[in-house]
Design a protein around this motif. Structure first.
Motif, PDB file in Angstrom:
ATOM      1  N   LEU A  70     -18.407  35.178  38.514  1.00 10.31           N
ATOM      2  CA  LEU A  70     -17.646  36.371  38.881  1.00 10.31           C
ATOM      3  C   LEU A  70     -17.069  36.279  40.288  1.00 10.31           C
ATOM      4  O   LEU A  70     -16.057  36.902  40.585  1.00 10.31           O
ATOM      5  CB  LEU A  70     -18.553  37.604  38.769  1.00 10.31           C
ATOM      6  N   LYS A  71     -17.743  35.482  41.151  1.00  9.03           N
ATOM      7  CA  LYS A  71     -17.294  35.369  42.538  1.00  9.03           C
ATOM      8  C   LYS A  71     -17.868  34.087  43.124  1.00  9.03           C
ATOM      9  O   LYS A  71     -19.024  33.747  42.864  1.00  9.03           O
ATOM     10  CB  LYS A  71     -17.763  36.586  43.342  1.00  9.03           C
ATOM     11  N   ARG A  72     -17.064  33.348  43.892  1.00 13.96           N
ATOM     12  CA  ARG A  72     -17.537  32.148  44.589  1.00 13.96           C
ATOM     13  C   ARG A  72     -17.215  32.293  46.076  1.00 13.96           C
ATOM     14  O   ARG A  72     -16.091  32.658  46.446  1.00 13.96           O
ATOM     15  CB  ARG A  72     -16.869  30.879  44.054  1.00 13.96           C
ATOM     16  N   THR A  73     -18.202  32.019  46.893  1.00 13.66           N
ATOM     17  CA  THR A  73     -18.044  32.191  48.337  1.00 13.66           C
ATOM     18  C   THR A  73     -18.641  31.000  49.076  1.00 13.66           C
ATOM     19  O   THR A  73     -19.752  30.557  48.761  1.00 13.66           O
ATOM     20  CB  THR A  73     -18.766  33.475  48.811  1.00 13.66           C
ATOM     21  N   GLU A  74     -17.903  30.484  50.049  1.00 16.72           N
ATOM     22  CA  GLU A  74     -18.474  29.494  50.972  1.00 16.72           C
ATOM     23  C   GLU A  74     -19.188  30.281  52.065  1.00 16.72           C
ATOM     24  O   GLU A  74     -18.562  31.001  52.845  1.00 16.72           O
ATOM     25  CB  GLU A  74     -17.382  28.629  51.577  1.00 16.72           C
ATOM     26  N   LEU A  75     -20.527  30.168  52.101  1.00 17.07           N
ATOM     27  CA  LEU A  75     -21.283  30.871  53.134  1.00 17.07           C
ATOM     28  C   LEU A  75     -21.142  30.183  54.485  1.00 17.07           C
ATOM     29  O   LEU A  75     -20.980  30.840  55.523  1.00 17.07           O
ATOM     30  CB  LEU A  75     -22.763  30.939  52.757  1.00 17.07           C
ATOM     31  N   ALA A  76     -21.228  28.888  54.447  1.00 14.81           N
ATOM     32  CA  ALA A  76     -21.080  28.050  55.640  1.00 14.81           C
ATOM     33  C   ALA A  76     -20.708  26.659  55.143  1.00 14.81           C
ATOM     34  O   ALA A  76     -20.699  26.403  53.940  1.00 14.81           O
ATOM     35  CB  ALA A  76     -22.374  28.031  56.446  1.00 14.81           C
ATOM     36  N   ASP A  77     -20.393  25.793  56.046  1.00 14.89           N
ATOM     37  CA  ASP A  77     -20.013  24.433  55.640  1.00 14.89           C
ATOM     38  C   ASP A  77     -21.134  23.798  54.809  1.00 14.89           C
ATOM     39  O   ASP A  77     -22.266  23.678  55.267  1.00 14.89           O
ATOM     40  CB  ASP A  77     -19.733  23.590  56.888  1.00 14.89           C
ATOM     41  N   GLY A  78     -20.810  23.453  53.545  1.00 15.27           N
ATOM     42  CA  GLY A  78     -21.779  22.758  52.703  1.00 15.27           C
ATOM     43  C   GLY A  78     -22.691  23.633  51.875  1.00 15.27           C
ATOM     44  O   GLY A  78     -23.595  23.126  51.198  1.00 15.27           O
ATOM     45  N   ILE A  79     -22.500  24.943  51.896  1.00 18.87           N
ATOM     46  CA  ILE A  79     -23.334  25.827  51.068  1.00 18.87           C
ATOM     47  C   ILE A  79     -22.432  26.840  50.354  1.00 18.87           C
ATOM     48  O   ILE A  79     -21.686  27.597  50.990  1.00 18.87           O
ATOM     49  CB  ILE A  79     -24.452  26.528  51.871  1.00 18.87           C
ATOM     50  N   ILE A  80     -22.488  26.792  49.012  1.00 18.56           N
ATOM     51  CA  ILE A  80     -21.626  27.616  48.169  1.00 18.56           C
ATOM     52  C   ILE A  80     -22.491  28.602  47.382  1.00 18.56           C
ATOM     53  O   ILE A  80     -23.502  28.236  46.783  1.00 18.56           O
ATOM     54  CB  ILE A  80     -20.809  26.748  47.173  1.00 18.56           C
ATOM     55  N   LEU A  81     -22.049  29.862  47.371  1.00 15.63           N
ATOM     56  CA  LEU A  81     -22.757  30.921  46.664  1.00 15.63           C
ATOM     57  C   LEU A  81     -21.904  31.402  45.489  1.00 15.63           C
ATOM     58  O   LEU A  81     -20.703  31.637  45.633  1.00 15.63           O
ATOM     59  CB  LEU A  81     -23.029  32.099  47.604  1.00 15.63           C
ATOM     60  N   GLU A  82     -22.547  31.543  44.313  1.00 15.37           N
ATOM     61  CA  GLU A  82     -21.854  32.057  43.128  1.00 15.37           C
ATOM     62  C   GLU A  82     -22.567  33.299  42.600  1.00 15.37           C
ATOM     63  O   GLU A  82     -23.794  33.342  42.520  1.00 15.37           O
ATOM     64  CB  GLU A  82     -21.822  31.003  42.018  1.00 15.37           C
ATOM     65  N   LYS A  83     -21.780  34.296  42.252  1.00 11.57           N
ATOM     66  CA  LYS A  83     -22.294  35.484  41.570  1.00 11.57           C
ATOM     67  C   LYS A  83     -21.979  35.308  40.088  1.00 11.57           C
ATOM     68  O   LYS A  83     -20.819  35.136  39.714  1.00 11.57           O
ATOM     69  CB  LYS A  83     -21.613  36.742  42.112  1.00 11.57           C
ATOM     70  N   THR A 109     -26.285  40.715  37.010  1.00 16.63           N
ATOM     71  CA  THR A 109     -25.765  39.572  37.776  1.00 16.63           C
ATOM     72  C   THR A 109     -26.901  38.824  38.468  1.00 16.63           C
ATOM     73  O   THR A 109     -27.980  39.381  38.722  1.00 16.63           O
ATOM     74  CB  THR A 109     -24.744  40.016  38.842  1.00 16.63           C
ATOM     75  N   ARG A 110     -26.660  37.557  38.713  1.00 16.34           N
ATOM     76  CA  ARG A 110     -27.570  36.712  39.495  1.00 16.34           C
ATOM     77  C   ARG A 110     -26.744  35.978  40.535  1.00 16.34           C
ATOM     78  O   ARG A 110     -25.533  35.821  40.395  1.00 16.34           O
ATOM     79  CB  ARG A 110     -28.257  35.686  38.598  1.00 16.34           C
ATOM     80  N   TRP A 111     -27.422  35.517  41.605  1.00 19.24           N
ATOM     81  CA  TRP A 111     -26.771  34.749  42.663  1.00 19.24           C
ATOM     82  C   TRP A 111     -27.300  33.315  42.641  1.00 19.24           C
ATOM     83  O   TRP A 111     -28.510  33.100  42.645  1.00 19.24           O
ATOM     84  CB  TRP A 111     -27.046  35.369  44.028  1.00 19.24           C
ATOM     85  N   LEU A 112     -26.390  32.355  42.582  1.00 16.82           N
ATOM     86  CA  LEU A 112     -26.765  30.940  42.600  1.00 16.82           C
ATOM     87  C   LEU A 112     -26.157  30.286  43.845  1.00 16.82           C
ATOM     88  O   LEU A 112     -24.940  30.383  44.057  1.00 16.82           O
ATOM     89  CB  LEU A 112     -26.235  30.234  41.344  1.00 16.82           C
ATOM     90  N   ALA A 113     -26.998  29.672  44.644  1.00 11.49           N
ATOM     91  CA  ALA A 113     -26.525  29.019  45.869  1.00 11.49           C
ATOM     92  C   ALA A 113     -26.775  27.518  45.788  1.00 11.49           C
ATOM     93  O   ALA A 113     -27.854  27.082  45.359  1.00 11.49           O
ATOM     94  CB  ALA A 113     -27.219  29.605  47.095  1.00 11.49           C
ATOM     95  N   ARG A 114     -25.791  26.727  46.195  1.00 12.39           N
ATOM     96  CA  ARG A 114     -25.916  25.265  46.221  1.00 12.39           C
ATOM     97  C   ARG A 114     -25.651  24.796  47.653  1.00 12.39           C
ATOM     98  O   ARG A 114     -24.551  24.962  48.168  1.00 12.39           O
ATOM     99  CB  ARG A 114     -24.930  24.626  45.248  1.00 12.39           C
TER     100      ARG A 114
END
Length: 472
Positions: free
Chosen positions: A127-140, A444-449
């Motif tokens: 539903l949403k993808r966000t770069e939190l900081a360099d090298g870490i991506i968060l997905e809703k 919804t859930r949050w997945l961070a890589r």
């Protein structure tokens, strides 16, 4: 122990009050499953269902559709037995109408299930993808709620089209408690559906609660059951809300209004009003109150419409104004839901008066057990007018789950709204409102890589919080 035959009953394995054989537990039927075990099994099966691919979940639905058509004769025979028993017991015609599976219904149910099977995958959607900081991506992402408990009255078709198929499509476990009047119909439908669920998931994904006594125990399981959806009378919804800590999505009847403005096309108004009342009078989205602009009384437009309704067999009751003008019996209450070929008519000054009437009588505070008050919010309301400004005013200001312009209230339905099917029409505000389809059964859930990031007091990290395309 002193009553006739009680000792014999206990020796045979029955429990009589506090009297029972010490080895009775060994004789208990292995088919009897307690409430918690049923709920836990549904959750475990749901997790296995969620692990399947989208194509595998779709195939389960297609198999269910095929099985329904293959077992049509058996299903209809059991349903006819329920209908005959209900007629013999003297149930109301509106209940019997909801109970009966009419010709072509099984084919229609199967086709509805196939529509759901062919929908875009709802689970795990980004539903949403966000770069939190360099090298870490968060997905809703979208995620199943978990285990649903649905308590419904009368309608066995809802078990297939509007409940079980939606649970499978949304990856949820399911516990069902139908009305006793549909006992045979629910049992055969449950058997047909669960026989189509592969062993890799488990037929306990969908549990059928057969005893009313189990409901209080199920309503205590707020650690296992995630959402309760009572479908039926306002009394049922109120009782469930008062008896559980589990979130309740209230599917209830509602007072649906149609307001005919002075600028309405009267031929259109007749078509819409007749459809809203007579297409399926027992439906929760059928018109219960007709509001008419006062100017239509003077032009004679109202009289023609009243005659049309009466010719269709609709019993009319009036508000204080309409009962005098039209010489019809006065309604006992504007809150009454007929669920039959009957409705209330009232004359109002203008659109603002119509809106005020709907806000006063479309929602209702229900007092339960003398002390508990629950607010039932408005369901579906429609305006018939050629004045676009008046229409927009009505659409914006009427605070109902669904509001329509120049269309029948009968359109307020999950299938007709393009949701594939609906588990109910929610008159609550949270967590869904109006027809509740697959999306209403998801959270919804949050997945961070990341790549080794740590917080460490935010000393070394630079937050960018940059929105990204949904496609990786």
């Amino acid at each position: 122990g002193f009553a006739n035959n009680n000792i014999i009953k206990a020796l045979d394995g029955e429990r009589v009050g506090t009297l029972f054989h010490r080895e009775a537990i060994k004789w208990a039927s292995t088919g009897d499953v307690d409430a918690r075990e049923m709920a836990v099994s549904a959750r475990e099966c749901a997790r296995r269902l969620q692990a399947l691919s989208s194509q595998e979940r779709s195939k389960i639905l297609l198999d269910i559709a095929d099985a329904l058509e293959a077992k049509e004769e058996e299903i209809l025979a059991e349903n006819e037995a329920d209908v005959a028993a209900a007629q013999q017991a003297g149930y109301e015609k509106s209940l019997i109408s909801r109970l009966a599976l009419k010709p072509g219904k099984i084919s229609s149910l199967a086709n509805s299930v196939r529509v759901l099977a062919n929908m875009d995958e709802p689970v795990g959607r980004i539903l949403k993808r966000t770069e939190l900081a360099d090298g870490i991506i968060l997905e809703k992402t979208s995620s199943p709620l978990g285990v649903l408990l649905i308590i419904f009255e009368s309608r066995p078709d809802a078990l297939v089209q509007q409940i079980a198929s939606l649970a499978v499509r949304s990856g949820n476990g399911l516990l069902l408690k139908g009305g006793k009047e549909a006992k045979k119909s629910n049992a055969i439908l449950h058997k047909v559906i669960t026989s189509s669920i592969p062993p890799s998931v488990g037929e306990k994904l969908i549990g059928l609660v057969t005893s009313r006594e189990e409901i209080p125990e199920l309503l205590k399981l707020d650690d296992v059951i995630d959402l309760v959806i009572p479908r039926g009378s306002n009394k049922l919804v109120s009782q469930i809300k008062a008896a559980t800590k589990i979130p309740v999505l209230g599917h209830a009847d509602g007072i649906c209004h149609v307001f005919i403005d002075k600028s309405a096309d009267l031929d259109m108004a007749k078509r819409i009003v007749l459809d809203a009342k007579t297409d399926y009078p027992a439906a929760c989205n059928a018109m219960e109150t007709l509001l008419v602009h006062k100017d239509l009384v003077q032009t004679g437009g109202l009289n023609d419409l009243i005659l049309e309704l009466q010719e269709k067999g609709v019993s009319l009751f009036g508000g204080p104004k309409a009962s005098c003008v039209l010489n019809i019996p006065e309604a006992n209450s504007f809150h009454h839901e007929y669920g039959a070929l009957a409705c209330t008519v009232e004359i109002v000054e203008d659109v603002n008066a119509a809106i005020d009437h709907i806000h006063r009588h479309g929602r209702q505070v229900i007092t339960f057990l003398k002390t508990i008050q629950l607010l039932r919010l408005a369901h579906t309301d429609s305006i018939i007018t050629e004045d676009k400004e008046i229409a927009e005013l009505f659409l914006r200001q009427v605070d109902s789950a669904a509001v329509l312009h120049n269309a029948s209230t009968r359109f307020s339905d999950g299938f007709r709204f393009g949701l594939g099917a609906e588990v109910g029409i929610s008159t609550s505000r949270i967590h869904a409102r109006g027809p509740v389809g697959v999306e209403g059964l998801l959270t919804t859930r949050w997945l961070a890589r990341g790549s080794g990031q740590v917080v460490d007091g935010d000393k070394e990290i630079v937050y960018t919080h940059k929105d990204l395309n949904l496609e990786a």
